[in-house]
Write a protein that holds these residues in place. Structure first.
Motif, PDB file in Angstrom:
ATOM      1  N   GLN A 194       0.843  -1.188   0.000  1.00  0.00           N
ATOM      2  CA  GLN A 194       0.000   0.000   0.000  1.00  0.00           C
ATOM      3  C   GLN A 194       0.882   1.242   0.000  1.00  0.00           C
ATOM      4  O   GLN A 194       1.731   1.412   0.863  1.00  0.00           O
TER       5      GLN A 194
ATOM      6  N   LYS B 239       1.351   5.201   0.437  1.00  0.00           N
ATOM      7  CA  LYS B 239       0.691   6.282   1.155  1.00  0.00           C
ATOM      8  C   LYS B 239       1.332   7.609   0.774  1.00  0.00           C
ATOM      9  O   LYS B 239       2.526   7.699   0.556  1.00  0.00           O
ATOM     10  N   THR B 240       0.493   8.631   0.659  1.00  0.00           N
ATOM     11  CA  THR B 240       1.016   9.961   0.427  1.00  0.00           C
ATOM     12  C   THR B 240       1.741  10.434   1.680  1.00  0.00           C
ATOM     13  O   THR B 240       1.230  10.319   2.784  1.00  0.00           O
TER      14      THR B 240
ATOM     15  N   GLN C 109      -5.769  11.599  -7.763  1.00  0.00           N
ATOM     16  CA  GLN C 109      -4.441  11.066  -7.446  1.00  0.00           C
ATOM     17  C   GLN C 109      -3.616  10.945  -8.722  1.00  0.00           C
ATOM     18  O   GLN C 109      -4.140  10.664  -9.802  1.00  0.00           O
TER      19      GLN C 109
ATOM     20  N   ARG D 197       0.784   7.442  -8.226  1.00  0.00           N
ATOM     21  CA  ARG D 197       0.375   7.319  -6.823  1.00  0.00           C
ATOM     22  C   ARG D 197       1.361   7.964  -5.854  1.00  0.00           C
ATOM     23  O   ARG D 197       1.468   7.546  -4.703  1.00  0.00           O
TER      24      ARG D 197
ATOM     25  N   GLU E 100      -7.078   7.300   1.032  1.00  0.00           N
ATOM     26  CA  GLU E 100      -5.677   6.938   0.837  1.00  0.00           C
ATOM     27  C   GLU E 100      -5.440   6.751  -0.657  1.00  0.00           C
ATOM     28  O   GLU E 100      -6.330   6.339  -1.405  1.00  0.00           O
TER      29      GLU E 100
END
Length: 595
Positions: free
Chosen positions: A2, A4-5, A334, A338, A358
């Motif tokens: 995953q 994540k920003t 987004q 990503r 997210e």
């Protein structure tokens, strides 16, 4: 894994308007077209624009942007179909500048491309653009000089239709998506020339390898790593420039600026999405709301309801949404790789916000994405492709083709029959140090949502969903086909058509009034938005049927797409990839329409 920003991406500084507001040059843009008197909207037929420099603070650091009338983005220009508009553009920079009216059909000398349309606007100079508005919808404008577009020279256009539109709405908002960097654009490009993956901080790790071994087994995981290493490429290379340096903006505001469009429950809102970024694709959704797409690149399409859409650089999409129960909804855009996002809010009053999703997991490019399979990659010399077995190509169908001007082609149905067969390539690509790969079995991919969007549980727009509300405006079968290959070398950050950069190319010559087909083949692992100035691009399906009229055609890796063009505009026109740095590095051609 995953993705994540980072906190850095989200909390980056002040909005673009923060410092300008203190100077009396900026007010927060709302851009509801049915709310008159907003200082950032200019309407009518006579316009005064000036390009200069303004202080901004987007990330917490004071910087200087190039701006139009002191704002970022520039003013919203509102025209009426059928009017003749006059726009006097003055240059307050210390370098030449220009404005190109993207997607607007106009005479060549009004198109705004230095070296083709005119000489450009010198410092302290002025150029008067004057043309009749022959269309309606959502468009935009930007500099076509150097890297000024990256520095802030862009703005939205709305053209009100002469006739009633086939849908209704209560409020109307522009949602302009752009990318900002605190770096000087020339320095950014210099870094990519020295190290093309400089901004790719998302490469696969040892942990990823362990996961792959668990999923695929040792042999397959090792073979996959070995293949990518031999190609000197990375399956995480979805974007040349990432959120490491970019802050993604919505109507000039960073994510924490929370651009807000107001509504009353039950109202229908028209959201005009414009991707005015230099290098960034966005995947857009509004959690909790369906979006009905009603226009693409300014022109009406048959309504289609979706949860999400990918918007290529330079494209526009108009959608209708109807917020009902909640007080606030996030507009979430987004980046395709990503590494960050732009976001704003639809709300019943100022100061509200909704949960921000997210970012989705980082996508990986596969061999199928590039029109390859593992077998066809074996034995290839990726420095020049000399190891390819060209005897496998279907030269019978390709024999006699002049890739600069392919004549005598059969119906599109015959071309569709080539799908699934080995793709031939122009001789200019062979043993070419500017070409590091060639697609082997490209397909149109019209019904493919794209990397990172497949099977994500949401209804995602594809090109196959887009259908113009009108039939083919020309109706004639093309008299010939021009096939061009999108080519590049990732490691050298070199980009071209047919392996020939613009400085070494000859113009594509078209006879005035002719109807022709352009077929593009993407021989790179990157996605390219291709824009033809001055004329419409009528996208076809796999059977040669007209689908949708656009001004920008997105070309995913390993894709082969065809569209028809009516050469109804005399003059010299630009034809290029709309990724700004790709255009600057050579993926540009002149199209010359002669009598």
């Amino acid at each position: 894994m995953q993705a994540k920003t980072s906190r850095r991406t989200f909390v980056k500084g002040l909005t673009a308007g923060g410092l300008l507001a203190g100077l009396g040059l900026w007010r927060t843009p709302v851009w509801a077209v049915n709310s008159p008197g907003q200082p950032t909207m200019l309407a009518g037929t006579d316009f005064e624009l000036f390009i200069g420099e303004s202080p901004v603070n987007i990330t917490g650091k004071a910087r200087t942007a190039m701006t139009i009338n002191g704002s970022l983005p520039g003013p919203l220009l509102r025209w009426r179909e059928g009017d003749t508009v006059t726009l006097r553009v003055r240059n307050r920079l210390s370098e030449d500048t220009s404005i190109h009216w993207h997607g607007i059909i106009l005479p060549a000398n009004m198109d705004g491309v230095p070296g083709l349309s005119f000489h450009g606007i010198a410092p302290n100079g002025m150029y008067e653009y004057r043309f009749k508005v022959r269309q309606n919808g959502t468009y935009w404008y930007h500099s076509h000089s150097g890297l000024q577009e990256q520095a802030g020279v862009y703005g939205p256009i709305i053209i009100d239709a002469k006739e009633p539109e086939p849908f209704q709405y209560d409020r109307d908002y522009v949602v302009m998506l752009t990318d900002w960097t605190d770096e000087e654009p020339n320095r950014l490009m210099a870094k990519l020339k020295k190290q093309s993956d400089y901004y790719n901080f998302r490469k696969r790790t040892v942990g990823d390898f362990i996961d792959d071994v668990s999923e695929k087994g040792w042999s397959e995981a090792v073979a996959d790593r070995k293949m990518w290493a031999e190609m000197k490429m990375s399956p995480t290379d979805l974007a040349d420039v990432s959120g490491y340096t970019y802050t993604y903006l919505m109507n000039g505001q960073a994510p924490n600026g929370n651009w807000t469009g107001l509504f009353k429950p039950g109202e229908k809102l028209r959201l005009r999405f414009i991707n005015g970024s230099a290098m960034s694709y966005f995947d857009v959704r509004i959690p909790g709301l369906k979006m009905t797409v009603v226009a693409a690149d300014g022109l009406h399409v048959e309504p289609v309801s979706v949860d999400e859409f990918r918007i290529a650089v330079a494209e526009t999409y108009d959608v209708i949404v109807e917020p009902a129960s909640a007080e606030a909804y996030s507009i979430f855009a987004q980046s395709m790789d990503r590494t960050g996002y732009a976001r704003g809010t639809l709300a019943v009053r100022e100061g509200l916000s909704a949960p921000v999703p997210e970012v989705d997991p980082r996508p990986l490019i596969g061999m199928d994405d590039m029109g390859m399979d593992h077998g066809s990659m074996g034995g290839m010399d990726h420095g020049g492709m000399s190891g390819m077995d060209h005897s496998q190509m279907n030269h019978g169908q390709m024999a006699g083709m002049d890739h600069g001007s392919i004549t005598g082609m059969g119906a599109m149905g015959e071309m569709a029959g080539m799908s699934g067969q080995m793709q031939a390539h122009p001789a200019s690509e062979e043993n070419n140090p500017l070409v590091d790969m060639q697609t082997m079995m490209p397909t149109s991919k019209l019904d493919d949502p794209g990397m990172g969007l497949r099977d994500n549980g949401r209804r995602v727009l594809t090109y196959a969903d887009l259908k113009s509300t009108f039939p083919d405006p020309d109706g004639r079968e093309p008299s010939r086909t021009i096939e061009l290959h999108l080519t590049g070398h990732m490691e050298k950050f070199a980009w071209s058509f047919d392996g020939i950069k613009f400085s070494d190319s000859e113009p594509v010559r078209i006879k005035y009034g002719e109807r022709l087909r352009i077929t593009l083949v993407n021989d790179t692992m990157m996605t390219h938005p291709i824009h033809l100035h001055g004329m419409w691009s009528d996208l076809e399906d796999d059977h040669g049927n007209f689908r949708v009229r656009k001004h920008t055609i997105d070309m995913p890796p390993g894709s082969k797409r065809s569209y028809r063009v009516t050469a109804d505009a005399l003059g010299r026109w630009a034809y290029h990839c709309h990724l700004l740095l790709h255009m600057e590095m050579g993926m540009f051609r002149e199209v010359r329409v002669d009598e």
